[in-house]
Design a protein around this motif. Structure first.
Motif, PDB file in Angstrom:
ATOM      1  N   GLN A  66     -23.830 -28.008  22.813  1.00  0.00           N
ATOM      2  CA  GLN A  66     -24.363 -29.300  22.374  1.00  0.00           C
ATOM      3  C   GLN A  66     -25.800 -29.474  22.846  1.00  0.00           C
ATOM      4  O   GLN A  66     -26.640 -30.033  22.127  1.00  0.00           O
ATOM      5  CB  GLN A  66     -23.483 -30.446  22.893  1.00  0.00           C
ATOM      6  CG  GLN A  66     -23.840 -31.811  22.313  1.00  0.00           C
ATOM      7  CD  GLN A  66     -23.694 -31.871  20.805  1.00  0.00           C
ATOM      8  OE1 GLN A  66     -22.667 -31.481  20.252  1.00  0.00           O
ATOM      9  NE2 GLN A  66     -24.739 -32.336  20.115  1.00  0.00           N
ATOM     10  N   ILE A 125     -37.166 -30.230  15.883  1.00  0.00           N
ATOM     11  CA  ILE A 125     -37.371 -30.394  14.441  1.00  0.00           C
ATOM     12  C   ILE A 125     -37.981 -31.769  14.157  1.00  0.00           C
ATOM     13  O   ILE A 125     -38.925 -31.898  13.366  1.00  0.00           O
ATOM     14  CB  ILE A 125     -36.050 -30.206  13.670  1.00  0.00           C
ATOM     15  CG1 ILE A 125     -35.640 -28.726  13.691  1.00  0.00           C
ATOM     16  CG2 ILE A 125     -36.185 -30.695  12.228  1.00  0.00           C
ATOM     17  CD1 ILE A 125     -34.269 -28.442  13.121  1.00  0.00           C
ATOM     18  N   LEU A 126     -37.476 -32.800  14.830  1.00  0.00           N
ATOM     19  CA  LEU A 126     -38.001 -34.152  14.614  1.00  0.00           C
ATOM     20  C   LEU A 126     -39.439 -34.285  15.110  1.00  0.00           C
ATOM     21  O   LEU A 126     -40.255 -34.978  14.497  1.00  0.00           O
ATOM     22  CB  LEU A 126     -37.107 -35.184  15.319  1.00  0.00           C
ATOM     23  CG  LEU A 126     -35.713 -35.369  14.725  1.00  0.00           C
ATOM     24  CD1 LEU A 126     -34.868 -36.281  15.609  1.00  0.00           C
ATOM     25  CD2 LEU A 126     -35.796 -35.938  13.308  1.00  0.00           C
ATOM     26  N   LEU A 160     -32.682 -28.355  19.545  1.00  0.00           N
ATOM     27  CA  LEU A 160     -33.135 -27.955  18.212  1.00  0.00           C
ATOM     28  C   LEU A 160     -33.489 -29.180  17.367  1.00  0.00           C
ATOM     29  O   LEU A 160     -34.558 -29.237  16.743  1.00  0.00           O
ATOM     30  CB  LEU A 160     -32.051 -27.134  17.510  1.00  0.00           C
ATOM     31  CG  LEU A 160     -32.338 -26.689  16.075  1.00  0.00           C
ATOM     32  CD1 LEU A 160     -33.521 -25.733  16.019  1.00  0.00           C
ATOM     33  CD2 LEU A 160     -31.104 -26.033  15.457  1.00  0.00           C
ATOM     34  N   VAL A 161     -32.612 -30.174  17.382  1.00  0.00           N
ATOM     35  CA  VAL A 161     -32.844 -31.398  16.599  1.00  0.00           C
ATOM     36  C   VAL A 161     -34.101 -32.120  17.087  1.00  0.00           C
ATOM     37  O   VAL A 161     -34.939 -32.556  16.290  1.00  0.00           O
ATOM     38  CB  VAL A 161     -31.611 -32.339  16.680  1.00  0.00           C
ATOM     39  CG1 VAL A 161     -31.921 -33.716  16.102  1.00  0.00           C
ATOM     40  CG2 VAL A 161     -30.429 -31.715  15.949  1.00  0.00           C
ATOM     41  N   THR A 162     -34.265 -32.220  18.405  1.00  0.00           N
ATOM     42  CA  THR A 162     -35.443 -32.879  18.982  1.00  0.00           C
ATOM     43  C   THR A 162     -36.728 -32.195  18.540  1.00  0.00           C
ATOM     44  O   THR A 162     -37.706 -32.849  18.160  1.00  0.00           O
ATOM     45  CB  THR A 162     -35.357 -32.886  20.523  1.00  0.00           C
ATOM     46  OG1 THR A 162     -34.179 -33.585  20.907  1.00  0.00           O
ATOM     47  CG2 THR A 162     -36.571 -33.559  21.144  1.00  0.00           C
ATOM     48  N   LEU A 204     -25.580 -28.019   5.382  1.00  0.00           N
ATOM     49  CA  LEU A 204     -26.442 -27.285   6.305  1.00  0.00           C
ATOM     50  C   LEU A 204     -26.920 -25.979   5.664  1.00  0.00           C
ATOM     51  O   LEU A 204     -28.099 -25.620   5.745  1.00  0.00           O
ATOM     52  CB  LEU A 204     -25.692 -27.000   7.606  1.00  0.00           C
ATOM     53  CG  LEU A 204     -26.479 -26.332   8.740  1.00  0.00           C
ATOM     54  CD1 LEU A 204     -27.693 -27.175   9.132  1.00  0.00           C
ATOM     55  CD2 LEU A 204     -25.590 -26.094   9.940  1.00  0.00           C
ATOM     56  N   ILE A 256     -28.075 -27.580  20.515  1.00  0.00           N
ATOM     57  CA  ILE A 256     -28.187 -28.297  19.241  1.00  0.00           C
ATOM     58  C   ILE A 256     -29.117 -29.498  19.389  1.00  0.00           C
ATOM     59  O   ILE A 256     -29.988 -29.742  18.547  1.00  0.00           O
ATOM     60  CB  ILE A 256     -26.802 -28.769  18.724  1.00  0.00           C
ATOM     61  CG1 ILE A 256     -25.881 -27.576  18.456  1.00  0.00           C
ATOM     62  CG2 ILE A 256     -26.945 -29.652  17.492  1.00  0.00           C
ATOM     63  CD1 ILE A 256     -26.299 -26.714  17.284  1.00  0.00           C
ATOM     64  N   ASN A 257     -28.954 -30.243  20.495  1.00  0.00           N
ATOM     65  CA  ASN A 257     -29.808 -31.413  20.737  1.00  0.00           C
ATOM     66  C   ASN A 257     -31.275 -31.003  20.863  1.00  0.00           C
ATOM     67  O   ASN A 257     -32.167 -31.689  20.344  1.00  0.00           O
ATOM     68  CB  ASN A 257     -29.368 -32.153  22.003  1.00  0.00           C
ATOM     69  CG  ASN A 257     -28.032 -32.846  21.829  1.00  0.00           C
ATOM     70  OD1 ASN A 257     -27.573 -33.057  20.708  1.00  0.00           O
ATOM     71  ND2 ASN A 257     -27.388 -33.184  22.937  1.00  0.00           N
TER      72      ASN A 257
END
Length: 199
Positions: free
Chosen positions: A36, A46-47, A42-44, A9, A39-40
């Motif tokens: 969580q 970014i994708l 953030l990931v969504t 990371l 984080i979810n």
């Protein structure tokens, strides 16, 4: 010393511009404290960034074929401000003093970097200019590459029968447009002039 996933990371954060090892570690540690759900999210996001397009008219960022600025019928389409990058549009919009349209080149001519006129969106700009276009404002940053691009644009637009101006007072040489404060940008916009008057 850190677990492999944590090290990975940090390495990923270091790939971002302006982020060194210490800053990358701070970012990684800050994520440890997030929930969580955060984080979810953030990931969504970014994708989903890969779904962002360039507006087919001006080249600004958009979720659709046309950006919100080009869709806005209250804007003055007879004036086109030419900027290098999408963040320059955001910088000018923050001043709330410009109500025309934009054209994002997505780069600057740079002989040292091997970037030539055909490598940026100059042809699209030329194709946009028609009998309704009154003014093209060249708002590239006053760096060597920005000046080279401005002079090239002035040359290719001379035969188009359109007023070509350049942002002037308020932007010091060597600065970047997206780092300028609102007042500086307002002054530069208000005091723009024809390119041949600056040289």
């Amino acid at each position: 010393m850190y677990p492999k996933s944590f090290d990975n990371l940090i390495t990923l954060f270091e790939k971002l511009p302006g982020v060194g090892n210490k800053t990358a570690q701070r970012y990684a540690f800050s994520l440890l404290d997030k929930s969580q759900d955060d984080i979810n999210e953030l990931v969504t996001n970014i994708l989903s960034i890969k779904n962002i397009k360039r507006c087919k008219i001006c080249g600004f960022l958009s979720d659709e074929d046309e950006c919100l600025i080009c869709k806005d019928k209250t804007r003055d389409a007879s004036t086109i401000m030419v900027v290098a990058y999408p963040q320059d549009v955001v910088a000018v919009e923050k001043t709330q003093s410009y109500k025309g349209s934009y054209h994002v080149l997505n780069g600057l001519i740079s002989s040292t970097k091997g970037i030539y006129p055909e490598d940026i969106d100059i042809d699209k700009l030329i194709n946009r200019i028609n009998q309704n276009t009154k003014e093209v404002i060249i708002a590239t940053s006053p760096t060597l590459d920005g000046e080279m691009t401005a002079l090239y644009l002035d040359k290719v637009l001379k035969d188009k029968g359109v007023l070509v101006t350049r942002l002037a007072h308020g932007l010091p040489m060597g600065s970047s447009l997206d780092y300028a404060d609102d007042l500086t940008l307002i002054k530069a916009l208000d005091n723009r002039r024809k390119i041949d008057e600056n040289h």
